[in-house]
Design a protein around this motif. Structure first.
Motif, PDB file in Angstrom:
ATOM      1  N   GLU A 150      -0.855  -2.580   7.234  1.00  0.00           N
ATOM      2  CA  GLU A 150      -0.872  -1.336   8.001  1.00  0.00           C
ATOM      3  C   GLU A 150      -2.321  -0.920   8.287  1.00  0.00           C
ATOM      4  OE1 GLU A 150       0.682   2.353   9.603  1.00  0.00           O
ATOM      5  OE2 GLU A 150       1.513   0.360   9.226  1.00  0.00           O
ATOM      6  N   PRO A 151      -2.656  -0.545   9.531  1.00  0.00           N
ATOM      7  CA  PRO A 151      -3.999  -0.014   9.803  1.00  0.00           C
ATOM      8  C   PRO A 151      -4.234   1.265   8.993  1.00  0.00           C
ATOM      9  CG  PRO A 151      -2.861  -0.558  11.841  1.00  0.00           C
ATOM     10  CD  PRO A 151      -1.841  -0.633  10.746  1.00  0.00           C
ATOM     11  N   LEU A 152      -5.452   1.433   8.494  1.00  0.00           N
ATOM     12  CA  LEU A 152      -5.757   2.557   7.606  1.00  0.00           C
ATOM     13  C   LEU A 152      -6.796   3.507   8.189  1.00  0.00           C
ATOM     14  CD1 LEU A 152      -5.918   0.607   4.205  1.00  0.00           C
ATOM     15  CD2 LEU A 152      -3.941   1.705   5.276  1.00  0.00           C
ATOM     16  N   ASP A 153      -7.101   3.377   9.470  1.00  0.00           N
ATOM     17  CA  ASP A 153      -8.134   4.227  10.080  1.00  0.00           C
ATOM     18  C   ASP A 153      -7.789   5.705   9.968  1.00  0.00           C
ATOM     19  OD1 ASP A 153      -9.946   2.110  11.573  1.00  0.00           O
ATOM     20  OD2 ASP A 153      -7.867   1.539  11.908  1.00  0.00           O
ATOM     21  N   ASP A 154      -6.488   6.036  10.068  1.00  0.00           N
ATOM     22  CA  ASP A 154      -6.109   7.451  10.021  1.00  0.00           C
ATOM     23  C   ASP A 154      -6.415   8.077   8.666  1.00  0.00           C
ATOM     24  OD1 ASP A 154      -4.137   5.719   9.042  1.00  0.00           O
ATOM     25  OD2 ASP A 154      -2.552   7.204   9.282  1.00  0.00           O
ATOM     26  N   ILE A 155      -6.361   7.298   7.592  1.00  0.00           N
ATOM     27  CA  ILE A 155      -6.703   7.832   6.269  1.00  0.00           C
ATOM     28  C   ILE A 155      -8.131   8.364   6.273  1.00  0.00           C
ATOM     29  CG2 ILE A 155      -7.073   7.279   3.828  1.00  0.00           C
ATOM     30  CD1 ILE A 155      -4.951   5.166   4.016  1.00  0.00           C
ATOM     31  N   VAL A 156      -9.029   7.583   6.884  1.00  0.00           N
ATOM     32  CA  VAL A 156     -10.445   7.946   6.923  1.00  0.00           C
ATOM     33  C   VAL A 156     -10.695   9.043   7.950  1.00  0.00           C
ATOM     34  CG1 VAL A 156     -12.778   7.077   7.343  1.00  0.00           C
ATOM     35  CG2 VAL A 156     -11.097   5.628   6.185  1.00  0.00           C
ATOM     36  N   THR A 197      -9.019  -1.037  11.010  1.00  0.00           N
ATOM     37  CA  THR A 197      -9.346  -1.239   9.602  1.00  0.00           C
ATOM     38  C   THR A 197      -8.073  -1.439   8.792  1.00  0.00           C
ATOM     39  OG1 THR A 197     -11.246   0.234   9.871  1.00  0.00           O
ATOM     40  CG2 THR A 197     -10.580  -0.276   7.623  1.00  0.00           C
ATOM     41  N   TYR A 198      -7.991  -2.557   8.076  1.00  0.00           N
ATOM     42  CA  TYR A 198      -6.776  -2.888   7.329  1.00  0.00           C
ATOM     43  C   TYR A 198      -6.978  -2.863   5.818  1.00  0.00           C
ATOM     44  CZ  TYR A 198      -4.743  -4.249  11.782  1.00  0.00           C
ATOM     45  OH  TYR A 198      -4.258  -4.238  13.068  1.00  0.00           O
ATOM     46  N   GLY A 199      -8.162  -2.522   5.371  1.00  0.00           N
ATOM     47  CA  GLY A 199      -8.418  -2.411   3.943  1.00  0.00           C
ATOM     48  C   GLY A 199      -9.528  -1.404   3.714  1.00  0.00           C
ATOM     49  N   LEU A 200      -9.467  -0.691   2.597  1.00  0.00           N
ATOM     50  CA  LEU A 200     -10.535   0.247   2.246  1.00  0.00           C
ATOM     51  C   LEU A 200     -11.217  -0.259   0.975  1.00  0.00           C
ATOM     52  CD1 LEU A 200      -8.982   3.767   2.960  1.00  0.00           C
ATOM     53  CD2 LEU A 200     -10.380   2.315   4.451  1.00  0.00           C
ATOM     54  N   LYS A 251      -0.239   5.566   1.683  1.00  0.00           N
ATOM     55  CA  LYS A 251      -1.531   5.770   2.340  1.00  0.00           C
ATOM     56  C   LYS A 251      -2.255   6.988   1.764  1.00  0.00           C
ATOM     57  CE  LYS A 251      -1.683   4.850   6.870  1.00  0.00           C
ATOM     58  NZ  LYS A 251      -1.290   4.783   8.287  1.00  0.00           N
ATOM     59  N   ASP A 252      -1.494   8.015   1.435  1.00  0.00           N
ATOM     60  CA  ASP A 252      -2.099   9.203   0.834  1.00  0.00           C
ATOM     61  C   ASP A 252      -2.725   8.873  -0.517  1.00  0.00           C
ATOM     62  OD1 ASP A 252      -2.364  12.254   0.957  1.00  0.00           O
ATOM     63  OD2 ASP A 252      -1.415  11.958  -1.012  1.00  0.00           O
ATOM     64  N   PHE A 253      -2.016   8.053  -1.310  1.00  0.00           N
ATOM     65  CA  PHE A 253      -2.550   7.663  -2.618  1.00  0.00           C
ATOM     66  C   PHE A 253      -3.794   6.789  -2.465  1.00  0.00           C
ATOM     67  CE2 PHE A 253      -2.583   4.499  -6.145  1.00  0.00           C
ATOM     68  CZ  PHE A 253      -3.048   5.356  -7.126  1.00  0.00           C
ATOM     69  N   VAL A 254      -3.813   5.908  -1.479  1.00  0.00           N
ATOM     70  CA  VAL A 254      -4.988   5.061  -1.251  1.00  0.00           C
ATOM     71  C   VAL A 254      -6.217   5.928  -0.969  1.00  0.00           C
ATOM     72  CG1 VAL A 254      -6.053   3.469   0.400  1.00  0.00           C
ATOM     73  CG2 VAL A 254      -3.810   2.955  -0.555  1.00  0.00           C
ATOM     74  N   GLY A 255      -6.071   6.942  -0.127  1.00  0.00           N
ATOM     75  CA  GLY A 255      -7.188   7.845   0.151  1.00  0.00           C
ATOM     76  C   GLY A 255      -7.660   8.553  -1.103  1.00  0.00           C
ATOM     77  N   PHE A 256      -6.711   9.019  -1.906  1.00  0.00           N
ATOM     78  CA  PHE A 256      -7.020   9.688  -3.175  1.00  0.00           C
ATOM     79  C   PHE A 256      -7.748   8.743  -4.115  1.00  0.00           C
ATOM     80  CE2 PHE A 256      -5.858  10.804  -7.544  1.00  0.00           C
ATOM     81  CZ  PHE A 256      -6.143  12.167  -7.595  1.00  0.00           C
ATOM     82  N   LEU A 257      -7.238   7.508  -4.218  1.00  0.00           N
ATOM     83  CA  LEU A 257      -7.804   6.523  -5.141  1.00  0.00           C
ATOM     84  C   LEU A 257      -9.256   6.193  -4.765  1.00  0.00           C
ATOM     85  CD1 LEU A 257      -5.871   3.336  -6.304  1.00  0.00           C
ATOM     86  CD2 LEU A 257      -8.340   3.449  -6.240  1.00  0.00           C
ATOM     87  N   VAL A 258      -9.519   5.984  -3.473  1.00  0.00           N
ATOM     88  CA  VAL A 258     -10.873   5.635  -3.033  1.00  0.00           C
ATOM     89  C   VAL A 258     -11.858   6.744  -3.408  1.00  0.00           C
ATOM     90  CG1 VAL A 258     -12.337   5.269  -1.008  1.00  0.00           C
ATOM     91  CG2 VAL A 258     -10.140   4.085  -1.190  1.00  0.00           C
ATOM     92  N   LYS A 259     -11.458   7.999  -3.172  1.00  0.00           N
ATOM     93  CA  LYS A 259     -12.355   9.126  -3.482  1.00  0.00           C
ATOM     94  C   LYS A 259     -12.601   9.244  -4.986  1.00  0.00           C
ATOM     95  CE  LYS A 259      -9.817  11.941  -1.007  1.00  0.00           C
ATOM     96  NZ  LYS A 259      -9.271  13.157  -0.362  1.00  0.00           N
ATOM     97  N   GLU A 260     -11.540   9.143  -5.777  1.00  0.00           N
ATOM     98  CA  GLU A 260     -11.685   9.274  -7.224  1.00  0.00           C
ATOM     99  C   GLU A 260     -12.451   8.095  -7.821  1.00  0.00           C
ATOM    100  OE1 GLU A 260     -10.739  11.996  -9.143  1.00  0.00           O
ATOM    101  OE2 GLU A 260     -10.651  12.771  -7.096  1.00  0.00           O
ATOM    102  N   TRP A 261     -12.213   6.907  -7.284  1.00  0.00           N
ATOM    103  CA  TRP A 261     -12.952   5.733  -7.762  1.00  0.00           C
ATOM    104  C   TRP A 261     -14.453   5.926  -7.535  1.00  0.00           C
ATOM    105  CZ3 TRP A 261     -11.589   1.499 -10.517  1.00  0.00           C
ATOM    106  CH2 TRP A 261     -12.528   0.468 -10.594  1.00  0.00           C
TER     107      TRP A 261
END
Length: 436
Positions: A116-122, A146-149, A340-350
């Motif tokens: 899944e494209p992830l541009d909208d998360i960013v 973008t397909y990976g963060l 996708k919401d969790f991925v955004g959360f995970l990137v910020k917390e990481w």
């Protein structure tokens, strides 16, 4: 014939195991009102304890903030993970969220329409919009999406022994001519200027890639991969010539082409070589590792790869490096929105926890104002916040066949078994064949 049969049996066994793992997740989803996310990562508690604990903490925080979500983890070490991911992809049973690497690794999954494209998360999150270090997230893009963060970043620096530099009245070089003068002084005094494990190819590539950046500009190697430039471009030929010039000057440990990366590390750690161009995975040994004496750590400094007089790469804040592991969301996930919401959360917390809790440099910029870390960590984090570009390692960007050839030719270049002209020509021919 026997090996083929064995492989088929193993493949069937793995596929069956993957299928059963996936179906158990579906049962939980049916019997529970919670939205269940199946998340695969590569950090077991036994071998990657710091990363494991950070991930566990982030998952707990998210579940606490989202009581309607349950995150089920499946942890597979990185060597087995890549094979398992291929099997799951073949069975169309990718996890909702998984880990991926950039460029050549992620492309087949994108081409297979599995991610899944992830541009909208960013784009929809102000905290992520400008968070990534330039050039890192782009390594996960295919055809403009973008397909990976990315979670991690490994740029490369020249680490040096300050005591050796002081003994010979040497200053940190800012230009390549100044660097060659440092090499000359050290070599004349019987000191190995720099260590490198050219037997493995990839450690030797750091020298070529940085010279390519400084001579030909920060996009030249990426342009070569995409067919916009050729490997026998005059700037890349010049970079290969300068590498071999350093060999001829005695700029490296003797017989570098026979040394592995591990062998080359010892030359620096035991103070036999004055400099070591390597990635940030080596940073804990120079700062926080309890296994390394403080007396040695106190001697170690670092500098950015010098600029080349007259070169197109005029910004010393342009780095050669690459993202480590990143995150994907499966296109066929039944909980895509929350995943996708969790991925955004995970990137910020990481980004907040990885430096302080594990000594890992994240792919996002780090606010150092309230951190208490070793001075070298703080300086490098500040550098990365100011980075203008990170060119992903050439061998990561290229196909497996070109990457292998690149490594073999670098070993030969350092061993003077191939001329700079042949070094670039053979790779140019291989890339031209791929671009047909």
């Amino acid at each position: 014939m026997i090996s083929v049969l064995v492989f088929m049996v193993l493949f069937a066994a793995i596929a069956a195991g993957c299928s059963s793992s996936s179906s158990s997740g579906d049962v939980v989803a049916l019997n529970d009102s919670k939205k269940v996310i199946h998340f695969m990562h590569i950090w077991p508690e036994s071998s990657s304890n710091s990363q494991y604990l950070i991930m566990k903490s982030i998952i707990s925080d998210y579940e606490r903030q989202h009581p309607d979500v349950k995150i089920e983890t499946e942890i597979v070490n990185s060597d087995q993970y890549k094979d398992k991911l291929k099997v799951l992809a073949t069975a169309n049973e990718l996890p909702d969220i998984g880990m991926t690497w950039s460029d050549g690794f992620i492309r087949p999954y994108v081409n297979g329409d599995m991610l899944e494209p992830l541009d909208d998360i960013v784009n929809n999150d102000p905290a992520l919009r400008d968070a990534f270090i330039p050039g890192v997230k782009e390594s996960y893009a295919v055809n403009g999406k973008t397909y990976g963060l990315p979670l991690e970043l490994n740029t490369s620096y020249v680490f040096y022994n300050k005591e050796i530099f002081k003994k010979y009245n040497l200053e940190v070089p800012k230009t390549f001519e100044e660097y060659k003068n440092v090499v000359k002084t050290l070599a004349e005094n019987g000191v190995i200027p720099a260590t490198v494990g050219a037997k493995d190819g990839w450690p030797a590539s750091f020298w070529f890639m940085y010279l390519a950046d400084r001579i030909g500009g920060p996009t030249i190697l990426t342009d070569v991969i995409h067919g916009k430039a050729k490997m026998d471009d005059p700037a890349l030929l010049k970079a290969a010539q300068e590498v071999q010039n350093l060999v001829n000057m005695g700029g490296f440990v003797k017989e570098a082409s026979t040394l592995s990366y591990e062998d080359s590390v010892d030359y620096f750690m035991f103070e036999k070589a004055a400099m070591f161009l390597t990635g940030l995975w080596q940073l804990p040994a120079f700062t926080t590792s309890p296994d390394v004496p403080h007396e040695f750590k106190d001697k170690i400094g670092y500098f950015k790869f010098p600029l080349y007089e007259g070169g197109k790469g005029t910004d010393i804040n342009s780095y050669v490096g690459g993202p480590g592991v990143g995150l994907f969301v499966a296109k066929d996930s039944k909980v895509k929105k929350v995943a996708k919401d969790f991925v955004g959360f995970l990137v910020k917390e990481w980004g907040k926890k990885s430096v302080t809790d594990a000594g890992i440099i994240p792919a996002t910029k780090v606010d150092t104002s309230n951190l208490k870390l070793s001075p070298m960590y703080m300086d490098i984090l500040k550098d990365l916040n100011e980075a203008s570009n990170v060119t992903t390692y050439f061998d990561t960007q290229s196909s497996p066949a070109v990457s292998e050839l690149h490594h073999e030719l670098l070993t030969a270049l350092f061993g003077k078994q191939v001329t700079p002209k042949d070094f670039v020509k053979q790779q140019a021919d291989a890339l031209a064949e791929e671009h047909k």
